[in-house]
Design a protein around this motif. Structure first.
Motif, PDB file in Angstrom:
ATOM      1  N   CYS A 123     -16.970 -68.266  15.576  1.00  0.00           N
ATOM      2  CA  CYS A 123     -16.971 -66.904  15.983  1.00  0.00           C
ATOM      3  C   CYS A 123     -16.703 -65.665  15.032  1.00  0.00           C
ATOM      4  O   CYS A 123     -17.047 -64.631  14.961  1.00  0.00           O
ATOM      5  CB  CYS A 123     -15.969 -66.727  17.278  1.00  0.00           C
ATOM      6  N   GLY A 124     -15.466 -66.416  14.120  1.00  0.00           N
ATOM      7  CA  GLY A 124     -15.330 -65.312  13.152  1.00  0.00           C
ATOM      8  C   GLY A 124     -14.362 -64.334  13.636  1.00  0.00           C
ATOM      9  O   GLY A 124     -13.684 -63.573  12.618  1.00  0.00           O
ATOM     10  N   GLN A 125     -13.767 -64.467  14.795  1.00  0.00           N
ATOM     11  CA  GLN A 125     -12.638 -63.343  15.040  1.00  0.00           C
ATOM     12  C   GLN A 125     -11.461 -63.815  15.791  1.00  0.00           C
ATOM     13  O   GLN A 125     -10.562 -63.147  15.977  1.00  0.00           O
ATOM     14  CB  GLN A 125     -13.609 -62.351  16.243  1.00  0.00           C
ATOM     15  N   CYS A 126     -11.488 -65.165  16.069  1.00  0.00           N
ATOM     16  CA  CYS A 126     -10.342 -65.569  17.172  1.00  0.00           C
ATOM     17  C   CYS A 126      -9.256 -65.896  16.319  1.00  0.00           C
ATOM     18  O   CYS A 126      -9.296 -65.759  15.096  1.00  0.00           O
ATOM     19  CB  CYS A 126     -10.784 -67.016  17.925  1.00  0.00           C
ATOM     20  N   CYS A 129      -9.942 -68.485  13.242  1.00  0.00           N
ATOM     21  CA  CYS A 129     -10.885 -67.790  12.644  1.00  0.00           C
ATOM     22  C   CYS A 129     -10.515 -66.702  11.436  1.00  0.00           C
ATOM     23  O   CYS A 129     -10.736 -66.770  10.184  1.00  0.00           O
ATOM     24  CB  CYS A 129     -12.199 -67.224  13.169  1.00  0.00           C
ATOM     25  N   CYS A 137     -11.519 -73.036  15.517  1.00  0.00           N
ATOM     26  CA  CYS A 137     -12.103 -72.084  16.202  1.00  0.00           C
ATOM     27  C   CYS A 137     -12.374 -72.244  18.012  1.00  0.00           C
ATOM     28  O   CYS A 137     -12.889 -73.319  17.980  1.00  0.00           O
ATOM     29  CB  CYS A 137     -13.563 -71.360  15.798  1.00  0.00           C
ATOM     30  N   ALA A 138     -12.111 -71.659  18.770  1.00  0.00           N
ATOM     31  CA  ALA A 138     -12.236 -71.735  20.144  1.00  0.00           C
ATOM     32  C   ALA A 138     -13.701 -72.130  20.391  1.00  0.00           C
ATOM     33  O   ALA A 138     -14.004 -72.898  21.377  1.00  0.00           O
ATOM     34  CB  ALA A 138     -11.721 -70.713  21.087  1.00  0.00           C
TER      35      ALA A 138
HETATM   36 ZN   LIG Z   1     -13.300 -68.195  16.184  1.00  0.00          ZN
END
Ligand SMILES: [Zn+2]
Ligand SMILES: [Zn+2]
Length: 375
Positions: A123-126, A129, A137-138
């Motif tokens: 996702c790049g955001q969790c 990440c 990453c979830a």
């Molecule tokens: Zn992630």
């Protein structure tokens, strides 16, 4: 190329779909379709299917596959020993190719760029990440396992998992860089290998051959290579390692002898057998670190005081690798410090029979070091 139409649910709707597809395909490859080699059910051979070219979202990159490696993990997905799916899923997670199409928000790569693919779509955001540990990453999905991979004409991937491949690195090498080599680098990084230290590598397949070279590139003083196959030991020697034949000898004792009783600072296990995991720990010097990267469902025992607490050794799990490690890895390959040409022993077409044959060999730990599919 055989066509394959076994929609196994067998209901009326599926049959209608199948017939419609036969009709469509009988006119040749339908527009917007591509070839793929897919796993429909664990325990069964992988099969050819013609499917739609994947949709490209705003942050996605569509890559025309030029090379896709066959890995021991693929044999585990096919057998069901390692979970994958939902099915059918296109296997293949060691992918290099040319950018065919980019989403509206993609800026780091352009059409026609040569690229290789970090096999995790994240996702790049969790939490993980954002810290650079995207393997946790979830919503992580590995290609060729939990989402469609590279044994196909095309693959789609989020931009952040796509890396430029320098022209000095051939396609097939760019592909296998993305799994065996990157996992080896991750193992050595996790083991905190320092310049001047000694290393033992257990298992000289695709990962092991990379681990030997990467250990040297990172400044290892000496690398010992353990295997039972003479051909693989010869390969290790060509890469500058000291071969340790475990077929007739106890590799732990031999490594102790070769290191004047001290043992090694770092051991990397890439076979996936409880026996060799144990040996990796047993051959450590005080303060040594064993990085365990071979896949196994088994357990292994060590002597808690004499092999762990007393010498303050560490047993370190290694899973996948990180996007942040890719630039160094690609640079080692570009500079020739990581030579993969000798590791690639066979090129095959995008053909289910040839791929199943290779997976059969991997099931039996054959002599083949690395096979790459060129679609
Ligand atoms: Zn992630
Ligand atoms: Zn792999």
């Amino acid at each position: 190329m055989p066509l394959w139409f076994d929609f196994h649910a067998g209901g009326g709707d599926n049959q209608a779909v199948a017939l419609a597809r036969v009709d469509k395909l009988s006119q040749g490859k339908a527009k917007g379709n591509m070839r793929a080699i897919r796993l429909f059910e664990p325990g069964q051979p992988v099969k050819f299917q013609e499917i739609e070219v994947p949709h490209v979202g705003p942050k996605d990159v569509l890559v025309r596959v030029k090379a896709a490696g066959i890995c021991h993990s693929d044999a585990h997905y096919r057998s069901g020993m390692t979970k994958s799916g939902p099915f059918p899923v296109t296997l293949g997670h060691e992918v290099a190719g040319v950018v065919e199409k980019i989403g509206s928000e993609v800026s780091s790569v352009h059409i026609e760029d040569r690229v290789c693919i970090h096999y995790l779509a994240t996702c790049g955001q969790c939490h993980y990440c954002s810290q650079g540990f995207e393997q946790f990453c979830a919503s992580v999905k590995m290609i060729g396992k939990f989402r469609d991979g590279g044994w196909a004409d095309f693959i789609v991937m989020p931009e952040r998992s796509v890396f430029l491949l320098p022209p000095e690195i051939p396609w097939e090498q760019g592909g296998i860089l993305m799994c065996s080599s990157s996992t080896s680098l991750h193992a050595l990084k996790k083991a905190r290998l320092q310049g001047g230290e000694t290393v033992a590598v257990f298992g000289i397949g695709g990962l092991g051959a990379s681990a030997i070279q990467l250990a040297q590139a990172l400044g290892a003083f000496r690398v010992y290579a353990v295997d039972i196959k003479p051909k693989k030991l010869e390969l290790a020697e060509r890469f500058g390692a000291i071969p340790v034949n475990a077929a007739n000898n106890d590799p732990v004792r031999e490594i102790r002898d070769l290191t004047h009783g001290r043992g090694v600072d770092v051991a990397v296990e890439v076979i996936g057998l409880p026996l060799t995991m144990r040996q990796a720990v047993q051959c450590l010097a005080p303060l040594g670190r064993a990085a365990i990267a071979g896949l196994s469902g088994g357990t292994f025992e060590i002597a808690s005081y004499s092999e762990l607490l007393g010498p303050e050794t560490e047993i370190i799990g290694v899973s996948d690798h990180l996007a942040q490690e890719m630039p160094l890895l690609i640079e080692f390959a570009r500079q020739g410090k990581l030579r993969l040409a000798e590791v690639i022993t066979r090129i095959i077409p995008l053909d289910a029979g040839a791929i199943n044959g290779t997976l059969d060999e991997l099931d039996h730990y054959g002599d083949q070091v690395r096979t790459v599919v060129i679609p």
